[in-house]
Structures are given as C-alpha cells and as structure tokens.
Design a protein around this motif. Structure first.
Motif, PDB file in Angstrom:
ATOM      1  N   LEU A  87      47.496  50.083  45.397  1.00  0.00           N
ATOM      2  CA  LEU A  87      46.114  49.411  45.187  1.00  0.00           C
ATOM      3  C   LEU A  87      45.547  50.131  43.847  1.00  0.00           C
ATOM      4  O   LEU A  87      45.721  51.325  43.469  1.00  0.00           O
ATOM      5  CB  LEU A  87      45.158  50.091  46.339  1.00  0.00           C
ATOM      6  N   VAL A  88      44.773  49.095  43.003  1.00  0.00           N
ATOM      7  CA  VAL A  88      44.286  49.584  41.720  1.00  0.00           C
ATOM      8  C   VAL A  88      42.987  49.295  41.746  1.00  0.00           C
ATOM      9  O   VAL A  88      42.456  48.159  41.863  1.00  0.00           O
ATOM     10  CB  VAL A  88      44.997  48.818  40.673  1.00  0.00           C
ATOM     11  N   PRO A  89      41.880  50.409  41.851  1.00  0.00           N
ATOM     12  CA  PRO A  89      40.687  50.007  41.751  1.00  0.00           C
ATOM     13  C   PRO A  89      40.100  49.012  40.621  1.00  0.00           C
ATOM     14  O   PRO A  89      40.639  49.322  39.465  1.00  0.00           O
ATOM     15  CB  PRO A  89      39.887  51.320  41.646  1.00  0.00           C
ATOM     16  N   HIS A  90      39.237  48.398  40.810  1.00  0.00           N
ATOM     17  CA  HIS A  90      38.744  47.032  39.805  1.00  0.00           C
ATOM     18  C   HIS A  90      37.479  47.754  38.793  1.00  0.00           C
ATOM     19  O   HIS A  90      36.761  48.500  39.349  1.00  0.00           O
ATOM     20  CB  HIS A  90      38.288  45.902  40.438  1.00  0.00           C
ATOM     21  N   GLY A  91      37.492  47.307  37.695  1.00  0.00           N
ATOM     22  CA  GLY A  91      36.434  47.653  36.828  1.00  0.00           C
ATOM     23  C   GLY A  91      36.503  48.519  35.751  1.00  0.00           C
ATOM     24  O   GLY A  91      35.470  48.544  34.747  1.00  0.00           O
ATOM     25  N   PHE A  92      37.813  48.875  35.431  1.00  0.00           N
ATOM     26  CA  PHE A  92      37.998  49.711  34.500  1.00  0.00           C
ATOM     27  C   PHE A  92      38.871  49.069  33.561  1.00  0.00           C
ATOM     28  O   PHE A  92      39.583  48.048  33.816  1.00  0.00           O
ATOM     29  CB  PHE A  92      38.585  50.974  35.195  1.00  0.00           C
ATOM     30  N   GLY A  93      38.994  49.896  32.190  1.00  0.00           N
ATOM     31  CA  GLY A  93      40.051  49.364  31.287  1.00  0.00           C
ATOM     32  C   GLY A  93      39.140  48.546  30.263  1.00  0.00           C
ATOM     33  O   GLY A  93      39.493  47.643  29.642  1.00  0.00           O
ATOM     34  N   HIS A  94      37.778  48.915  30.301  1.00  0.00           N
ATOM     35  CA  HIS A  94      37.208  48.306  29.373  1.00  0.00           C
ATOM     36  C   HIS A  94      37.460  48.270  27.770  1.00  0.00           C
ATOM     37  O   HIS A  94      37.953  49.504  27.275  1.00  0.00           O
ATOM     38  CB  HIS A  94      35.490  48.795  29.211  1.00  0.00           C
TER      39      HIS A  94
END
Lengths: 749, 180
Positions: free
Chosen positions: A693-700
């Motif tokens: 599982l990789v949480p979404h919303g990061f890596g801007h």
C-alpha cells in the motif's frame, strides 16, 4: 525566525522581526500591521461568523473566529447535522490554507517558453487586466482559427457561473475527475434507482457492510460520525478490506480480508444467498421494483454465483459469505454504502461492483428509507442562467478527443475521463490549441508523466487555482483564485439531508493578496471575451450581488443574501416521507436494467476480473489510500496537515518483507508495468501478504509548494492510464478509471 | 491529585488527526519545528490475519505524579493546585530538556527556535471558560473524550499494550480497549 511559518498570534508577538515577510505576505500583513499599530486594537473582541468548510462535498457548517482581522480558529456548527459541531483535520487546518505563504497571490505570465513539471516558468507578475486581455485574445483567436473544440477545459461543470462560461466557449472537450470518483456509480444509480444520490443514513442502520469504500477512513465527519453513532447504538459493522488499519476496519465488529478487486464476487454471492433463501424485503422488492417482471432472468443470473464460487476468487470463506448475507437480510435495517472512488472507480469491474452493491441495498429494502441510501431533501437554489437568462449558447459538437460520444452512457453524463485523457490527446495531435484548467493537479491522473507530456504540448494554457501545484508548471497564464474563506455563496448540502438545510458561505476575511473569487474572475473575463452573455438586458454588467440576492429569495432562504448571512444556517426540519415511486421511467427500481441490455451491456452485474492481476514479474496488488488528514493532491502543502503527514511510504506485510530481506525504513523500488517509485518500507501486520500500500497525494514536484515539494512519491506513477477502446472492449457501462488497478514488484533499492 | 483527564476509546479512533489540527490551531503551536502537543499513534497488535489495528490519540497526560515537574530545575513546570493541570511557564523555562528525558509519553517537546520547552496545557483557557479542550471538542467519533477523572475511571482502564507502566507517574488518561 521563519516568517513563512507565521501564525497569527505568534506573529503579533514578534511583529518586529516578521516585518521582513511583508513582501511575501502583503495582504495578510497589511491588515495585521495596520490594526496592530492602532493603540488598543489588540483588544478587539473576536468576531464569530457562520460559514461552511468547502474541502469536501459534505460542507460542514462552521463558526469562524476572526481576531484583529485575521482568522484564528474554526469550529463546527452544532445545529448542522453534517458535522454536528465536529470538524476533521482538513477543516480544522483552515488557517493553514488561508495564510499559506505559497498561495498564488497575483496574476502571472510565463517568460520561459520551455514547459515541464519542475522547470522554472520564469513567472512575472501582471495585472488582472493584462492577464484577462491575454487570455481573451488567445481564446478568441483559438476559437476563430481552430474551432470551439480546440479549447479544452479541465474543470468541473459547476458552479453555475463556470458552467455559463464553459457554455460560452461551447467546447465538447471538457473533462473532470469523475471517472476516478463516482462516474460509474452515477451511471448505475441513475439507471437502477433513478438518480445518483449521496445520501446515506448510517445512524439509524442496524447492519452496515462496506466493500472497498472506506467510509469512515475517508474521515468525512458526517459519515465517520454516523457510522460510529450506529455502532454505539449497537449496529453491527462489517468491513471487507485487504488492509485492516483502514478506518472502517478499525471500527468494524468484523474486519474481513478480501482479495483486491474481488468484492463483486462476494456481493454477487450474497445476492445469490438472499435470493435462494428468499430473504429479501418482499414488500419492497415485489412492490417497488421490476423484480416481478424479470424474476426468472434475475434468479437465473445469480444462480451460478454461489458462495463457494466466490470463495475461490476472494479468499473469503463460503460460510462467512453465507452468514453475512443472512445477517444483512435479517438483522436490518441494513445498508451497504456505495459512494465514490472505492469501489466504483478502483478496478475494471467497478461498474459491476457498484451495480451489485446497489442491488444488495434494494433487496434489503432500504433505498430511500431511514437507515438506507436515500434521495436528499434539499433546497433548490436556482443557477445564474435562471436569474439572468443568457442569449442562446453555441451548439456543441458532442464529439470529444477521448471518445465519450462512442459510449451511450458516458455520452449522456458528459463528464469524467481523466483516465483516458493522455490517450485522447495522443491520438489527436495538435487538436487542442488552448487549455483552461481549474483546480486540478497532474497528480489527479493515472500515470502523471504520461499526461504531463501531452499537456505541455498545448500551445497556450490558462490555469485558475489557489495553490501552485504541478499544473502551474505547464501553464502560460495563472489566475489566482480565492479560498472558500474569502467568498460568498449558498450551500445546500446533500450528504446527509433528511430535511432541507442550507448554510451560508461568506468571506470571513477579504480575499488575500490579489486573489478573486471564481465568480468575479469569470465575470471579468466573460465581459471581455463574451460580453453579450455577461450583461443584463439593459447592457450593464451582471451584478453578482444581485444574483446572490435572487438565489436567496427564490430558494426561500430570506429576503436577500444579507439576511442569509445574518442567519448563517437555515433548516426546515420535516418528517422524512419515504418514496413510493422512484424517478425512473417506470417509477419502479430497475434490478434488471433493460436500458443496459438494449445498448449492448449486461443488464445484471456479471462477474469480471480486475484489469491487472499478479504475475511472476509483478507479484503484488497495489493498494492506495488517501490519508484521512488530506484531500487528494490539495492539502499536502498546508503547514498543519503537512506536519501531521507530509510524506509517504510503502506498507508491506511483515512476513512478506522478511521473505524479501526487507527491513523497516529500507528504500524500496516499487515497480509496475508503467513506472517506478522509491519510498521507504513500513512493515505492518495489518495488510494482506500479497498486497502493498502506498498512500496517495505525496511526491509534489512543484518547487513553488515549499512545504510539500519533493516529499514522498506519487503512487499514480504506478497506475496505467486507459482508453475508450479499453472501456468499450470490456463493455464497462460506467467507465471506471481503474485508479488502483495495478500490480507491482518490490525490491530494495 | 488530578481533577480532569482524557479517555481514548480504541474502538472508535480512526487516526483522522482532527484532534492534532484542533490543538495546533487553538493553541497556536508553531508548525515546522516538530513540536506536536497531540499526536495519534497508530497501533497494530497481533499477526496477520488476526490483527487489531487502532489509533491512540495522545498528548500530555497531566500525571498526578508528574516526573517532568519533579525533574524541572527552574520551577517552570508546575501543577495547578486547583485541578492538577501540569503547566509550563515559558518565562522560567531554561530549555535544559530534563523534563523531556524523564517523561514516558514525549509530552514536553523542545522548540529549538525558542530554545525552550513546549507542551499541552489541556487547553486550560478553554477549561476555565467552561469548554472542552479543543482536541476532544472536535473528535468526530467521540474516541477522544475529556472529563472528570472520577467519571472516566468508570468508563476505562489505565493500561493498554505498549503504554508506559501507569504506576510510574499516575497519568490522567484512561482507555476503552478495543474488542476483538
């Protein structure tokens, strides 16, 4: 002191050193410094204003405390049954958005002709007039030379002023994120129960079963509260999820592990049991649905979907499926919520899963019943076109680059299709000559690099946004939009609306910097680009204040908007009268959807595997979640929520990790057939051994988002996009975006 | 003797962190300094598939035998006599971090910018105004509750897995364990 980290009271104590920040935060500091310099001003009594939190559609009523001209605190409005006086982290962090030093502050234009995410655009500040003149010239030139469809809009079809502007342009190339969210649910619900509805009454339910949709973990207060209220009253909660630390699984009485993408098999097997044992609500099903007409077809369809068959696909024991089916049908009133993203958009079988879950609710007899999924009772607030009727709009071609016109049900809705956008742009080179994008990051797409490569080819793009996310790097002109805390509106909510209620949205502070409310931007732009549509019959510009007054009056909320502002919140408590007819053609609920069959689709939910399944090369299912303190791709730069969770990781089952020699904190390469990311390993016992599982919303990647920039990685890089050909080939009636339909390998970097 | 305390219902905490955001904004705790008075600590107990997962919202536990107060050499940390709330007087704090080293819960945190400690006040200003602390006030599910310790004692227990031995400092926090 880091002045960019200013918070209000902190700043007041140290205003001398913080003045260096004045150039960065002109609007905000102007206000504070001016007031603070007046003797006695600090003793100003805080003012409390009623407004709403706009971060999600439930729009909880809130009380905003303003001290010395600055917002200092927000809290829930107890009399509003959305939040019931509670607010989530996203809502509570209001000051973090308002005073985000990275906000887009004034109109800008690019000076570096080279576009690319992470490439400095060389922004220079321009005036609103310059920005809108430039945007108008390009818009007129593009329409004249290349036709209306050469303008592409990435933005929702609302609010009403935005719809008016879109209709002035007259392009059929408008796209939004609906396919990644609730489009499949909309298509299915419209055809089964007669309308797409958000309303779920959990608090009165005695049995709640969730498939994929982590209704609690989403942390919308309205639902987190209602589900846990039901639990406190003794309701049983069953959560099917491959990740047991998901919010709904945490509060559930039974958290059942399920193979990703196999929810449809379990739901169809539950329907099998309920039909075989005649446990459905007979009065409801026989009286209010087309079951009597199609009973033979329906029973024959579900006969092969036995619990034993579903066990092989889902890893859920057949006896568990049978028991849950019986409990659901007999320990009610029962609800299986079906909303957005999961499960309707996650996998290639999302439409069928949504269809099956909808039927499960119909069999329980709780559609538009207390404890069920229901049609919200809301105030009808007229749009601007009803108040100031426009001249006839140009006719749209109805043909778009993605190919919605090739799909009868997606054509009818006319939204969505972010999952197909890269494909559509690639197959129509040079077609799109101008882009207008509101409030979307490229992180909102599967496989962002693919869509970025196509978007940067568009010769001229106008972006209207609040924060400088990745899309800014592909824009030519930027229009800074105001926040919900700075604008006026009427908000009739529909997430939990057993009776009519509307909350006011009012500026708790004036728009900061040179930002403007979207309505003001579009009016100003409209007067330049399409003046005949933005003027009254007497030739004067439309007065948005008048429009708001008329909306208030015609919705029965008060004499004018000022009165609504004074009231803050209007509710008309009335008994909930359940529907006995439904807004379908026949007035009955369609368990068997003939319209689907007539158009060449399956009239009943038919088992279909998800798109990507594990292989020796990619042995793990990819799961993603949106962490509960964030709105996807939007709130990560807020200093408050960023501090709570500012980056991501890959969750791996402990045994799985041991087998691969992976330890906590190791950098892990997560690879799919379309991309690779690197994130640290987080070992957990709460996930299936065959999932990561990789949480979404990061890596801007936007350097202008100084708090979020470079932290974590984009899960979406691992997720393949798709095409309309793919959707038609699998006969997908709702066009699910497959936003979690990926398999991956993991290895130490 | 503590009058007030917190109660965490582990079957209801969904780790949404509304409590932390409420704490941060009400108390104007600066961001970016890793000073987080209240945090949710995620717990997973057991081995897949027999696991129990939950969040534990945690701040200063305003211990009846507060080790931080005993360790503080400057008199900056003190117990409010009327109700047992442990408060930090920043004017007296010398930033020696002794309190940080003796607290089992990581409650006093060092603000490297101010060179002083920083900690939860139990929203004493709100309590004095007859309100709940901001964290418990916003908790959407009712997982985090605030009240008189005598009432919380009837609802919860003193110890859960991975929580420091309560007899050490006698913390004013109780837990409703998660069933199953």
């Amino acid at each position: 002191m880091n002045t960019l980290d200013a918070n209000r009271r902190e700043f007041l104590k140290t205003s001398g050193t913080a003045l260096a920040g004045a150039a960065v935060l002109p609007g905000f500091l102007d206000g504070i410094v001016r007031k603070a310099s007046v003797p006695g001003a600090l003793a100003d009594t805080p003012t409390t204003l009623i407004s709403d939190c706009a971060w999600c559609g439930s729009a909880c009523g809130m009380k905003a405390t303003v001290t010395n001209g600055a917002l200092t605190f927000v809290e829930g409005l107890p009399e509003d049954i959305q939040g019931g006086g509670k607010m989530c982290a996203k809502g509570k962090a209001a000051t973090g958005y308002l005073y985000d030093p990275d906000r887009l502050k004034y109109p800008m234009k690019r000076t570096n002709p080279v576009k690319g995410v992470g490439v400095d655009a060389g922004w220079v500040r321009i005036t609103w007039d310059e920005a809108l003149d430039l945007a108008t010239a390009k818009l007129k030139e593009t329409i004249e030379k290349n036709g209306r469809d050469s303008v592409m809009i990435l933005g929702l079809a609302n609010p009403d002023v935005w719809a008016r502007f879109q209709n002035c342009i007259g392009t059929s190339n408008r796209f939004d994120h609906w396919d990644e969210c609730f489009l499949a649910n909309r298509v299915v619900s419209t055809n089964v129960i007669g309308g797409f509805v958000w309303g779920h009454d959990f608090a009165n339910a005695k049995y709640i079963v969730t498939f994929g949709w982590d209704v609690v973990g989403k942390s919308k207060v309205v639902w987190a509260r209602a589900v846990t209220d039901a639990k406190k009253k003794g309701a049983k909660i069953v959560s099917f999820n491959p990740y047991k630390a998901a919010g709904t699984s945490v509060v559930a009485d039974e958290a059942i592990s399920i193979r990703p993408g196999s929810d449809l098999a379990v739901v169809n097997a539950m329907i099998h049991v309920i039909l075989a044992e005649n446990l459905y609500d007979k009065a409801f099903v026989e009286g209010l649905t087309n079951f009597p007409q199609y009973e033979t077809e329906i029973r024959a369809h579900f006969a092969p979907y036995t619990p034993e068959w579903a066990e092989a696909l889902s890893d859920v024991p057949a006896e568990t499926i049978t028991r849950i089916a019986r409990e659901f049908a007999t320990h009610g009133p029962a609800i299986a919520p079906i909303h957005k993203k999961t499960p309707s958009a996650n996998y290639a079988n999302g439409s069928e899963t949504t269809f099956a879950i909808t039927i499960l609710n119909v069999l329980a007899g709780t559609i538009d019943r207390p404890s069920g999924r229901y049609f919200p009772r809301t105030h009808t607030i007229p749009g601007i076109d009803a108040i100031v009727p426009p001249p006839a709009y140009p006719t749209k071609s109805g043909v778009d680059i993605v190919g919605r016109h090739r799909h009868p049900f997606l054509k009818a809705v006319g939204s969505g299709m972010f999952s197909c956008l890269a494909d559509g742009l690639r197959k129509n080179p040079g077609k799109i000559q101008m882009g207008i994008i509101t409030r979307y990051s490229t992180m909102a797409f599967p496989n962002p690099p693919e869509v970025e490569a196509e978007l940067k080819k568009i010769p001229f793009t106008v972006v209207c946004d609040i924060f400088p996310n990745e899309i800014i790097d592909l824009a030519d002109v930027v229009l800074p939009s105001a926040l919900y805390l700075e604008v006026s509106d009427l908000v009739a909510r529909d997430h939990h609306a057993p009776y009519k209620m509307t909350v006011v949205r009012q500026p708790v502070v004036p728009p900061q910097f040179e930002t403007k409310p979207l309505g003001s931007i579009l009016l100003a732009w409209g007067l330049k680009a399409f003046p005949e549509y933005w003027k009254n019959p007497d030739g004067t510009p439309i007065n948005m204040g008048y429009v708001l007054d008329e909306k208030t009056k015609r919705a029965g909320l008060g004499a004018n908007f000022a009165e609504m502002k004074a009231k803050g919140f209007v509710k008309e408590v009335a008994p909930f009268v359940p529907r006995t007819t439904f807004p379908t053609a026949s007035g009955k609920i369609n368990i068997y959807v003939k319209a689907f069959a007539d158009a060449g689709f399956e009239p009943l939910p038919t088992w279909k595997q998800k798109r990507d399944v594990p292989s020796s090369q990619y042995p793990f299912y990819l799961l993603t979640i949106i962490p509960p303190m964030h709105i996807r791709n939007t709130t990560e730069n807020n200093r408050i929520t960023n501090e709570i969770k500012g980056t991501n990781e890959v969750f791996i089952n402990v045994q799985t990790a041991r087998g691969l020699g992976i330890s906590e904190g190791d950098t892990i390469k997560v690879r799919s057939r379309v991309g690779e990311i690197q994130v640290p390993a987080r070992l957990t016992e709460a996930i299936r051994p065959d999932c990561v599982l990789v949480p979404h919303g990061f890596g801007h990647q936007s350097r202008l988002m100084t708090a979020a920039y470079g932290k974590g990685a984009k899960d979406a890089i691992l997720v393949p996009g798709q095409s309309m050909d793919d959707i038609l080939a699998r006969k997908d009636v709702g066009g699910a975006a497959c936003i979690m339909d990926a398999v991956v390998s993991i290895a130490k970097a | 003797m503590s009058t007030y305390g917190f109660l965490v219902d582990l079957g209801l905490c969904i780790s949404c962190s509304a409590c932390e955001a409420a704490c941060k904004t009400w108390n104007n705790v600066p961001t970016g300094r890793n000073v987080r008075w209240r945090r949710v600590i995620d717990q997973v107990i057991g081995v897949w598939p027999q696991v129990s997962a939950y969040g534990v919202s945690m701040a200063c536990n305003h211990c009846a035998d507060a080790s931080c107060v005993k360790a503080c050499p400057s008199g900056a940390l003190a117990v409010r006599a009327a109700d047992g709330i442990v408060l930090l007087d920043k004017a007296k704090c010398i930033g020696c971090r002794y309190c940080e080293s003796v607290c089992p819960y990581g409650a006093p945190q060092y603000d490297a910018t101010e060179k002083k400690m920083s900690k939860c006040t139990m929203c004493v200003d709100r309590i004095d105004a007859g309100k709940q602390p901001a964290c418990a006030d916003t908790c959407p599910t009712g997982a985090l509750q605030f009240g008189k310790l005598v009432d919380l004692d009837r609802k919860g227990v003193k110890q859960i897995p991975n929580f420091a031995e309560p007899s050490y400092t006698n913390p004013s926090i109780r837990f409703v364990p998660k069933e199953g």
